[in-house]
Design a protein around this motif. Structure first.
Motif, PDB file in Angstrom:
ATOM      1  N   VAL A   1      27.025  40.494  45.954  1.00  0.00           N
ATOM      2  CA  VAL A   1      27.557  41.633  46.709  1.00  0.00           C
ATOM      3  C   VAL A   1      29.068  41.489  46.875  1.00  0.00           C
ATOM      4  O   VAL A   1      29.816  42.452  46.717  1.00  0.00           O
ATOM      5  CB  VAL A   1      26.871  41.748  48.087  1.00  0.00           C
ATOM      6  N   LEU A   2      29.510  40.273  47.178  1.00  0.00           N
ATOM      7  CA  LEU A   2      30.939  40.005  47.341  1.00  0.00           C
ATOM      8  C   LEU A   2      31.706  40.308  46.052  1.00  0.00           C
ATOM      9  O   LEU A   2      32.751  40.982  46.083  1.00  0.00           O
ATOM     10  CB  LEU A   2      31.147  38.549  47.751  1.00  0.00           C
ATOM     11  N   PHE A   3      31.183  39.831  44.931  1.00  0.00           N
ATOM     12  CA  PHE A   3      31.836  40.066  43.639  1.00  0.00           C
ATOM     13  C   PHE A   3      31.896  41.563  43.321  1.00  0.00           C
ATOM     14  O   PHE A   3      32.919  42.069  42.849  1.00  0.00           O
ATOM     15  CB  PHE A   3      31.077  39.329  42.529  1.00  0.00           C
ATOM     16  N   PHE A   4      30.815  42.282  43.601  1.00  0.00           N
ATOM     17  CA  PHE A   4      30.748  43.721  43.339  1.00  0.00           C
ATOM     18  C   PHE A   4      31.792  44.475  44.166  1.00  0.00           C
ATOM     19  O   PHE A   4      32.530  45.315  43.645  1.00  0.00           O
ATOM     20  CB  PHE A   4      29.337  44.229  43.656  1.00  0.00           C
ATOM     21  N   LEU A   5      31.883  44.157  45.458  1.00  0.00           N
ATOM     22  CA  LEU A   5      32.820  44.855  46.342  1.00  0.00           C
ATOM     23  C   LEU A   5      34.268  44.527  45.999  1.00  0.00           C
ATOM     24  O   LEU A   5      35.136  45.407  46.028  1.00  0.00           O
ATOM     25  CB  LEU A   5      32.525  44.498  47.800  1.00  0.00           C
ATOM     26  N   ILE A   6      34.521  43.267  45.664  1.00  0.00           N
ATOM     27  CA  ILE A   6      35.888  42.876  45.283  1.00  0.00           C
ATOM     28  C   ILE A   6      36.307  43.577  44.000  1.00  0.00           C
ATOM     29  O   ILE A   6      37.452  44.028  43.861  1.00  0.00           O
ATOM     30  CB  ILE A   6      35.998  41.342  45.127  1.00  0.00           C
ATOM     31  N   THR A   7      35.385  43.707  43.054  1.00  0.00           N
ATOM     32  CA  THR A   7      35.675  44.394  41.790  1.00  0.00           C
ATOM     33  C   THR A   7      36.048  45.852  42.029  1.00  0.00           C
ATOM     34  O   THR A   7      37.024  46.359  41.470  1.00  0.00           O
ATOM     35  CB  THR A   7      34.457  44.313  40.846  1.00  0.00           C
ATOM     36  N   ILE A   8      35.282  46.524  42.871  1.00  0.00           N
ATOM     37  CA  ILE A   8      35.576  47.928  43.202  1.00  0.00           C
ATOM     38  C   ILE A   8      36.934  48.042  43.899  1.00  0.00           C
ATOM     39  O   ILE A   8      37.755  48.902  43.556  1.00  0.00           O
ATOM     40  CB  ILE A   8      34.467  48.513  44.103  1.00  0.00           C
TER      41      ILE A   8
ATOM     42  N   PHE B   1      35.953  41.440  56.554  1.00  0.00           N
ATOM     43  CA  PHE B   1      34.550  41.743  56.234  1.00  0.00           C
ATOM     44  C   PHE B   1      34.114  41.016  54.971  1.00  0.00           C
ATOM     45  O   PHE B   1      33.040  40.405  54.923  1.00  0.00           O
ATOM     46  CB  PHE B   1      34.376  43.250  56.063  1.00  0.00           C
ATOM     47  N   LEU B   2      34.954  41.070  53.918  1.00  0.00           N
ATOM     48  CA  LEU B   2      34.609  40.386  52.665  1.00  0.00           C
ATOM     49  C   LEU B   2      34.478  38.882  52.866  1.00  0.00           C
ATOM     50  O   LEU B   2      33.621  38.237  52.266  1.00  0.00           O
ATOM     51  CB  LEU B   2      35.678  40.686  51.596  1.00  0.00           C
ATOM     52  N   ASP B   3      35.342  38.340  53.721  1.00  0.00           N
ATOM     53  CA  ASP B   3      35.318  36.894  53.977  1.00  0.00           C
ATOM     54  C   ASP B   3      34.041  36.473  54.692  1.00  0.00           C
ATOM     55  O   ASP B   3      33.622  35.313  54.597  1.00  0.00           O
ATOM     56  CB  ASP B   3      36.546  36.507  54.822  1.00  0.00           C
ATOM     57  N   SER B   4      33.404  37.409  55.391  1.00  0.00           N
ATOM     58  CA  SER B   4      32.193  37.079  56.152  1.00  0.00           C
ATOM     59  C   SER B   4      30.921  37.167  55.308  1.00  0.00           C
ATOM     60  O   SER B   4      29.847  36.737  55.754  1.00  0.00           O
ATOM     61  CB  SER B   4      32.060  38.020  57.354  1.00  0.00           C
ATOM     62  N   LEU B   5      31.022  37.731  54.109  1.00  0.00           N
ATOM     63  CA  LEU B   5      29.828  37.925  53.276  1.00  0.00           C
ATOM     64  C   LEU B   5      29.348  36.598  52.681  1.00  0.00           C
ATOM     65  O   LEU B   5      30.147  35.788  52.211  1.00  0.00           O
ATOM     66  CB  LEU B   5      30.128  38.921  52.147  1.00  0.00           C
TER      67      LEU B   5
END
Length: 288
Positions: A232-239, A223-227
């Motif tokens: 948004v990607l940086f925010f989700l990876i940080t969490i 899912f992250l790879d598809s963003l």
């Protein structure tokens, strides 16, 4: 050392499997997260059968995507080894059988190959059980009886799942299912379904959640790879990384406490030899 070796073997087989069914980048990221996952680090210290059994199960999944001759025979053989090491993984049999069949070209012949491979190990094991104890399925019945002494089907398992995997992994996996097509998520979801729903809740053993972790990592990373949105990607990876680090620290504190409480290896072996009933087919009360 043996437990550490099997853990590396498990990580390697997970990498090889996801390298076949996804991309090299996703497979590497799954392996990196998996090798640093809190529950994996914790369980790699204790030589239980869970991690070796998972290594053999993922090898059976990987091998059917290779060009090896008689690959379904060897896949069945490897799953037979998995079951003899961890009887509870019989719960995966229906999903694994469907997965094998979905990847077969000559279904009639390859089903026979897989069955012969499986029975080569598991059949011999049950034949020995019959010669020794006069029963074929007595070990399975005993396992279910012993297991349900401490396990049950309960909504409390939801808490256990989040405790082991964290919230972000589950949320990202759900997002991957919503966004992706059914072919991209059906098998990871089915394997995770066995872990979350079919296998009973055991409050004493968080390690029973481990088989789902590689599949959840696959869904989340996919899912992250598809963003496309970098913010948004940086925010989700940080969490995700923050929660991942928290789980590592939590399990390391458990590991430290456990190390201080463990008796020496020589003393444990002595206690096993002294106390273990040698006419036991299966027990959760004594190990091994």
């Amino acid at each position: 050392l043996l437990s550490f070796t099997f853990t590396l073997f498990f990580i390697f087989t997970v990498f090889k499997y996801f390298q076949k069914v996804s991309t090299n980048k996703i497979a590497i990221l799954i392996s990196v997260f998996l090798v640093s996952f809190g529950i994996i680090q914790l369980e790699s210290k204790f030589f239980l059968t869970d991690i070796p059994a998972l290594a053999f199960m993922f090898t059976s999944l990987w091998i059917i995507h290779t060009n090896k001759k008689n690959k379904f025979f060897f896949a069945g053989l490897l799953f037979g080894i998995t079951i003899t090491m961890r009887l509870g993984y019989l719960y995966f049999s229906p999903v694994l059988a469907l997965y094998f069949i979905s990847n077969m070209q000559n279904k009639k012949l390859e089903i026979v190959h897989a069955f012969i491979g499986f029975m080569t190990i598991y059949g011999i094991y049950n034949f020995w059980i019959y010669l020794e104890y006069g029963t074929i399925i007595g070990n399975i019945s005993r396992a279910r009886f012993e297991g349900h002494l401490v396990a049950s089907y309960s909504f409390e398992k939801i808490y256990q799942i989040f405790k082991v995997t964290g919230f972000s992994l589950i949320i990202l996996s759900i997002a991957s299912v919503i966004k992706g097509n059914i072919r991209s998520w059906i098998w990871p979801v089915l394997f995770s379904f066995v872990v979350f729903i079919i296998i009973p809740y055991n409050p004493q053993n968080d390690r029973f959640i481990m088989p789902a972790i590689p599949f959840l990592l696959y869904l989340s990373i996919r899912f992250l790879d598809s963003l496309k949105n970098r913010k948004v990607l940086f925010f989700l990876i940080t969490i995700m990384l923050t929660e991942h680090c928290f789980l590592i620290l939590k399990n390391r504190s458990i590991l430290s406490l456990s190390s201080n409480q463990q008796p020496s290896i020589a003393r444990r072996i002595g206690l096993l030899i002294k106390d273990m009933p040698f006419n036991t087919i299966y027990t959760n009360s004594y190990y091994p």
